[in-house]
Structures are given as C-alpha cells and as structure tokens.
Design an enzyme around this catalytic site. Structure first.
Site, PDB file in Angstrom:
ATOM      1  N   HIS A  33       0.825  -1.181   0.000  1.00  0.00           N
ATOM      2  CA  HIS A  33      -0.106   0.099  -0.091  1.00  0.00           C
ATOM      3  C   HIS A  33       1.002   1.213  -0.098  1.00  0.00           C
ATOM      4  O   HIS A  33       0.331   2.306   0.355  1.00  0.00           O
ATOM      5  CB  HIS A  33      -0.943   0.231   1.087  1.00  0.00           C
ATOM      6  N   SER A 124      -1.441 -12.153 -11.873  1.00  0.00           N
ATOM      7  CA  SER A 124      -1.857 -12.860 -13.243  1.00  0.00           C
ATOM      8  C   SER A 124      -2.199 -11.707 -14.098  1.00  0.00           C
ATOM      9  O   SER A 124      -1.825 -12.073 -15.331  1.00  0.00           O
ATOM     10  CB  SER A 124      -2.813 -14.009 -13.014  1.00  0.00           C
ATOM     11  N   SER A 125      -2.920 -10.919 -13.721  1.00  0.00           N
ATOM     12  CA  SER A 125      -3.360  -9.831 -15.003  1.00  0.00           C
ATOM     13  C   SER A 125      -2.237  -8.938 -15.618  1.00  0.00           C
ATOM     14  O   SER A 125      -2.270  -8.875 -16.637  1.00  0.00           O
ATOM     15  CB  SER A 125      -4.562  -8.878 -14.363  1.00  0.00           C
ATOM     16  N   ASP A 169       3.037  -4.027 -10.372  1.00  0.00           N
ATOM     17  CA  ASP A 169       2.886  -5.501 -10.629  1.00  0.00           C
ATOM     18  C   ASP A 169       3.451  -5.555 -12.254  1.00  0.00           C
ATOM     19  O   ASP A 169       4.256  -6.332 -12.504  1.00  0.00           O
ATOM     20  CB  ASP A 169       1.292  -5.862 -10.894  1.00  0.00           C
TER      21      ASP A 169
END
Length: 389
Positions: A33, A124-125, A169
């Site tokens: 965060h 995964s995205s 990510d």
C-alpha cells in the site's frame, strides 16, 4: 511443459509460426500500500508465468484463445471497447494503448495460458498485459522501452479492466532479474536491484483461499484516508505532496487534527517506507533474520494501523512465526484474503508446509494451498529450439 502445450494449442487453431513469450507473475517482499502513496516497494518476478504464442494474421482482427478457459474471442481492432468476455479486456486494453500512441496494430492470432494462480495476489493480470505488450513490441518493431511497456500494461488495466492499480505489478513482470529483488521508487520510477539468495532461503506462499468482499471498497477508502492526511499536512508543510514526503514527527504533531483513524493509516505508510529502506540494507548485508523481522512488523502495521488484514491471514502469520527455519512472514497484496509470503530455510520447507496445513485445518477448518517459488527474470521471448518437440 507449459510452453509446449501453448505452442501445440496455437498450431492446432492457427497456421502461422508464432513468437513465443513468457511473462512472470510477481511477489512483493515488503512495501504494501505504498505504491499509490509515491513510496517504495520491493517486488520480484517469480517462476509462475503466462506463456503467449502470437503471430500477425494479415486481417483486421485479433483472434484470441484462452488456453486455461478453453475459450475463443475474435475482436475487430477498430473502436475497441471493454466488454465480454472479461479475460479479453486485458488484451484489448494493451492494443488500445498502442493505438493511442499512434501505432497501427494489424490483426494477430494469440494463444495464452499459464500457471499463475488466479486471485492469489501474484498478479496474473499484469503478466497477461505485459506478455502481449512485449510480443506486439517485438512483432511490430516499435522499440518501446520496458518502462513504456509497463505503462501501457498499467493503463490497459485502468481503462479496460477498471482497476486503478499502481505500476508495481507490471514493473516487476518486465524488470525482474534472477536471484534479485528490485526496489522501485514509485514516484521517480528509479530502481535498484538487491541480491536474494534462493539457496539460503526459499519463498513459500500460503493461500488463505478467501477473498472478502471488503477488499475493493476498503482499498478505495484507504486511498482517500491517506489523501486526507496529506491535505492536513500540506497546510503546514507545503513540500508534503504525498505521504512519501511526511515524517512521523509531523504526523504526531497534527494527530488530533487528522483524527485517530487517518493518523494510523498515515503512520503505517510512513513506517512501511522506512521498513523497505531498512530491509534493503539487511539484504545487502545478507541478514535474513533482520529482514524477516521487518516483514513481521509490516504485517502488524497492516493488521493494526492500516486494518486490511483478516483472521485467516493473521492465523497464517502467527502459525509461521512459531515454526523452525522461518525468517519472516506477512500478508501480501491488497488484503482481506489472498496469500501470506514466508521466507523459509530450505531444509525446513517440507516440515513448514505440513505444519501450516495442519494448523490452518485445526484452527479454521480450512484447506491450505501452498506454492514454492523461485525468483526469475522478467518478460522474455522463448526460443522455439528450447521447446521440446
């Protein structure tokens, strides 16, 4: 072998010789965060991955096949909009970002599938977005930098999947290095690698198997609470444009004005940024014990000050703390479910997994799925010669 299966599926459905690309998922060792507060994160690419087979097809359409869903989708590449099926939105979003940069994307065939567990917090995205972005960049010869591909993938998720994610990510999937974690400054996008000896320490993920409905609404609330804290500080310290700039002393001085809840949220973020910096020093010194203590402190902050943990995650962290060979453990990701990340001495991994599964069953009556991961390089092309016949 995953790449063999994806190639075989492509050859079954399409006729061309494809470019093969692997795109890894990621873990984040510490720094949760902090990304949307312009802070620091410490991710690594892992050996759970999505593999793509992509070839241009001399049409105006993208013919997509999701190997894992066993589902086809044909997309006209003009006037792209999000829609059904949901899995195709991640791919359409990437194409739309190329188009917004003035790049013409011709028709292509694409088969993709992987072994990144869905909903376990391993991104995964992002792997799906980065894999296609890398493949199109190669096939079209557009020579976009990896950082630009990360931005493309991030914006694809914003605009076509509706998730306002930070860039961590996608960055981790593209910039991973074997046996290295990477500290990313989410404001400047400067980054630095630190060694992580996977011989001395294994990464084991424990999947709580739950995802509480609070996750998305509370995520947005936390962002707002951080912004409220910044707005209070800016009245006195104009240089504070995000919690990245704030100090604990400043927070304490204006605690009453913020209120107890906003103060705790801000305190967690400021302390977590400090923990990332210290954790990198511990890694550089090879001090896994001290690094693990920073992980436990991170979890305590996420549980008590940021209030994004849940009973299942707390049970997993406390069970790990009691076991031999465990350096550290904490929840990973947005919270309210998903995985804990655990650093475990290699010779203790089997006993750790058995003990954790028994504790989770005994305390909560739930079955525990675990994943052992190693740290690998970022998105890359696969040579067909390296794939078994």
């Amino acid at each position: 072998m995953l790449s063999t299966r994806i190639l075989a599926a492509f050859q079954k459905h399409f006729s061309a010789t494809p470019l093969l690309v692997r795109a890894p998922g990621r873990v984040n060792l510490i720094g949760e965060h902090t990304d949307y507060n312009n802070g620091f994160v410490l991710p690594a690419a892992i050996d759970k991955e999505i593999v793509f087979a992509v070839a241009l097809n001399n049409t105006s359409k993208a013919r997509l096949y999701s190997y894992d869903n066993k589902a086809h989708c044909t997309v006209e590449l003009t006037g792209l909009q999000p829609g059904k099926p949901h899995w195709a939105n991640y791919l359409k979003g990437v194409v739309a970002q190329f188009q917004q940069r003035g790049i013409t994307v011709p028709g292509f065939d694409c088969v993709f599938g992987g072994n990144v567990p869905i909903g376990a917090g391993m991104s995964s995205s992002a792997a799906v977005e980065c894999g296609l972005a890398f493949a199109l960049n190669e096939l079209l010869g557009t020579t976009l930098s990896r950082m630009e591909l990360a931005r493309i993938a991030q914006l694809a998720e914003h605009e076509f999947a509706g998730v306002q994610c930070g860039i961590m990510d996608q960055f981790a999937s593209l910039f991973g290095q074997p046996n290295q974690v990477v500290r990313l400054d989410c404001r400047s996008l400067e980054y630095e690698y630190f060694p992580f000896d996977t011989q001395a320490c294994h990464i084991v993920l424990c999947n709580s198997g739950v995802k509480h409905s609070l996750a998305s609404s509370e995520y947005n609330t936390r962002r707002q609470e951080c912004e409220q804290g910044v707005s209070v500080l800016r009245r006195y310290y104009p240089e504070v444009t995000s919690l990245r700039d704030a100090t604990l002393a400043q927070l304490e001085t204006h605690q009453a004005e913020m209120g107890a809840v906003v103060y705790r949220r801000c305190r967690y973020v400021v302390e977590e940024n400090q923990r990332v910096e210290l954790a990198c020093q511990h890694l550089a010194a090879g001090n896994l014990v001290a690094f693990g203590q920073a992980m436990y402190a991170s979890h305590a902050g996420l549980r008590d000050d940021y209030a994004v943990s849940c009973s299942e995650l707390d049970v997993l962290v406390e069970a790990a703390r009691a076991l031999p060979g465990v350096y550290g453990a904490r929840m990973m990701g947005g919270g309210f479910g998903g995985c804990t990340i655990n650093l475990v001495a290699p010779e203790q991994v089997a006993a750790f997994v058995a003990a954790m599964q028994a504790a989770y069953q005994q305390q909560l009556g739930l079955k525990l799925e675990t994943y052992q991961t190693t740290i690998v390089g970022g998105v890359s092309a696969l040579e067909p010669t390296s794939i078994p016949a």
